[in-house]
Design a protein around this motif. Sequence first.
Motif, PDB file in Angstrom:
ATOM      1  N   LYS A  97       0.846  -1.199   0.000  1.00 27.23           N
ATOM      2  CA  LYS A  97       0.000   0.000   0.000  1.00 27.23           C
ATOM      3  C   LYS A  97       0.881   1.248   0.000  1.00 27.23           C
ATOM      4  N   THR A  98       0.260   2.368  -0.394  1.00 25.76           N
ATOM      5  CA  THR A  98       0.998   3.626  -0.520  1.00 25.76           C
ATOM      6  C   THR A  98       0.671   4.552   0.646  1.00 25.76           C
ATOM      7  N   ILE A  99       1.722   5.049   1.285  1.00 23.55           N
ATOM      8  CA  ILE A  99       1.584   6.014   2.381  1.00 23.55           C
ATOM      9  C   ILE A  99       2.363   7.268   2.002  1.00 23.55           C
ATOM     10  N   ILE A 100       1.842   8.415   2.392  1.00 23.11           N
ATOM     11  CA  ILE A 100       2.583   9.666   2.222  1.00 23.11           C
ATOM     12  C   ILE A 100       2.987  10.159   3.606  1.00 23.11           C
ATOM     13  N   ARG A 101       4.305  10.302   3.805  1.00 25.06           N
ATOM     14  CA  ARG A 101       4.825  10.834   5.069  1.00 25.06           C
ATOM     15  C   ARG A 101       5.211  12.293   4.870  1.00 25.06           C
ATOM     16  N   VAL A 102       4.644  13.162   5.703  1.00 27.28           N
ATOM     17  CA  VAL A 102       4.950  14.589   5.648  1.00 27.28           C
ATOM     18  C   VAL A 102       5.717  14.942   6.914  1.00 27.28           C
ATOM     19  N   HIS A 103       7.020  15.122   6.776  1.00 27.84           N
ATOM     20  CA  HIS A 103       7.819  15.516   7.940  1.00 27.84           C
ATOM     21  C   HIS A 103       7.766  17.036   8.090  1.00 27.84           C
ATOM     22  N   VAL A 104       7.387  17.500   9.289  1.00 29.90           N
ATOM     23  CA  VAL A 104       7.222  18.936   9.554  1.00 29.90           C
ATOM     24  C   VAL A 104       8.243  19.348  10.613  1.00 29.90           C
ATOM     25  N   PRO A 105       9.221  20.165  10.264  1.00 26.71           N
ATOM     26  CA  PRO A 105      10.190  20.623  11.268  1.00 26.71           C
ATOM     27  C   PRO A 105       9.585  21.718  12.138  1.00 26.71           C
ATOM     28  N   PRO A 106      10.087  21.912  13.353  1.00 22.95           N
ATOM     29  CA  PRO A 106       9.611  23.051  14.150  1.00 22.95           C
ATOM     30  C   PRO A 106      10.037  24.346  13.485  1.00 22.95           C
ATOM     31  N   SER A 107       9.198  25.350  13.592  1.00 24.95           N
ATOM     32  CA  SER A 107       9.486  26.631  12.940  1.00 24.95           C
ATOM     33  C   SER A 107       9.858  27.683  13.980  1.00 24.95           C
ATOM     34  N   SER A 108      10.625  28.663  13.542  1.00 23.49           N
ATOM     35  CA  SER A 108      10.977  29.781  14.417  1.00 23.49           C
ATOM     36  C   SER A 108       9.906  30.863  14.407  1.00 23.49           C
ATOM     37  N   GLU A 109       8.833  30.642  13.630  1.00 28.38           N
ATOM     38  CA  GLU A 109       7.752  31.621  13.533  1.00 28.38           C
ATOM     39  C   GLU A 109       6.429  30.988  13.938  1.00 28.38           C
ATOM     40  N   VAL A 110       5.421  31.809  14.141  1.00 30.38           N
ATOM     41  CA  VAL A 110       4.069  31.335  14.440  1.00 30.38           C
ATOM     42  C   VAL A 110       3.268  31.332  13.138  1.00 30.38           C
ATOM     43  N   HIS A 111       2.724  30.169  12.785  1.00 34.00           N
ATOM     44  CA  HIS A 111       2.037  30.006  11.502  1.00 34.00           C
ATOM     45  C   HIS A 111       0.519  29.942  11.681  1.00 34.00           C
ATOM     46  N   SER A 112      -0.194  30.275  10.629  1.00 35.00           N
ATOM     47  CA  SER A 112      -1.653  30.137  10.606  1.00 35.00           C
ATOM     48  C   SER A 112      -2.066  29.498   9.289  1.00 35.00           C
ATOM     49  N   PHE A 113      -3.178  28.756   9.337  1.00 36.40           N
ATOM     50  CA  PHE A 113      -3.783  28.180   8.128  1.00 36.40           C
ATOM     51  C   PHE A 113      -5.178  28.761   7.993  1.00 36.40           C
TER      52      PHE A 113
END
Length: 492
Positions: A97-113
């Motif tokens: 089966k196919t999996i997508i891994r999204v590695h997210v590093p910690p950021s030095s800024e505050v983000h919004s979506f």
Amino acid sequence: MDISKLKNILAIGETVAVEFKRAGGRVEDDVYESVCSFLNRFGGDVYLGVLDNGVVEGVPEKAAIDMVKNLINVVNNPTLFQPTTYLDPEIIKYEGKTIIRVHVPPSSEVHSFKRVVYDRVNESDIKVTSTSLIAQMFIRKQGIFTELRIYPYLKKDDLRLDLLDQVRLLAVNNAGGNHPWKAMDDETLLKSAGLYTMDYDSGKPGFNLAAALLLGRDEVIHSICPAYRTDALLRRENVDRYDDRDIVDTNLIDSYERLFAFAQKHLPDKFFVEDSFRKSLRNIIVREMISNTLMHREFTSSFQAKFIIERNRMFVENANRAPAQKTITPENLEPKPKNPTIASFFRNIGYADQLGSGVRKLFLYSKPYGGADPTFSEDDVFKITVSLNDMVGENASYNGENFEVNNKVNNKVNNKVNNKVNNVIGENQLKIIDALRKNPNITQRELSKLTSISLVHINKNMKVLQEKGFVHRHGNNKKGFWIVNDPLNELK
């Protein structure tokens, strides 16, 4: 990615740094919410095609490449992600089966979506709408120690330089009779302690925030840090409000003394023997809790620091810039100073020990005092909790590496000794004995300043202690020193 490592992650399940997402042929908004929360916290990994229970369902193989492209486009779209970020998702084959891994590093800024800020709390992505909580996130991501912030208009007149005599005395006593600060003038001492430093952005020297907090006049501290204070509360009977309260909003040196006095007023000092010496578990535990909450807090935060004594527990809590979200134990302890200048100052004057030793002391002494190990919660708010139990801790002794409650015979002996100590030696005399142990060369005038006991009463108490054989003078008044005979051994 190593497949054996992936198997372990699937077996463990979701954590503060791992998120599983079911995915069809497209990336849903909840994926971006997790990406945003990981950026704002400590980083992590999102696995697309995995159910919440760790079962791999997979994503459509033909859609995987387009899903990766769309994900990259969204996190780089400033109308959706602010600020934008760069990610490099990985397509993994796992058991067909196919999996997508999204590695997210910690950021030095505050983000919004989509103009919403998300934070990672345990295994969940939480919307953050409170301005104070968002401010905490900015504080956590600051790359410098805020205690080193220079205030160019902060002058000597804004500081209580009269405290430096007390500081020198405390440092000398803590060092066993000699300390470099003893011979320094005020200006040299302030520089030596790191309170007058250079601002390398502007090229100008000045007093920093640590100087203001340690030595500042009250009105100066309130102007620089309007929210700075420690609310000391006793809640035993009136749990909705309080039985006693002290709002401590003065310099850190006097704050330590006031909080310590509040604890001594409301906590029992249970009898305890270690290596044939009586020790005050209350004083040891409270010292570590108070010094920690004063040294390691984030002073620019608006969060109200507290020291609360309840019927079954006491705790301190303060704003924090957490390097990680965890419960601290002696095994996973990684000492990291939040305010190294203030911490160093406290260690010099004997208000604190080496970094990390406080945690170990609390784990060593909290159980015989209150019946349970302490808890340390590391997050945006740092919290230390120590249990209180009137039925635990009386007549405890320390043998080898294990604490044990004495048998009935020993209890009778210890009770007899305890009664004699309480009847024969007063609280002031115990303070004097402790000070003489630390510094046998101390003068009576220095004793008076250190213990806050008048010189007249120091003189009277010293005569009593010498008459009863608890202390005696070796040598003459100028070149001699004090020898302390342990009160317990003298009374047994």
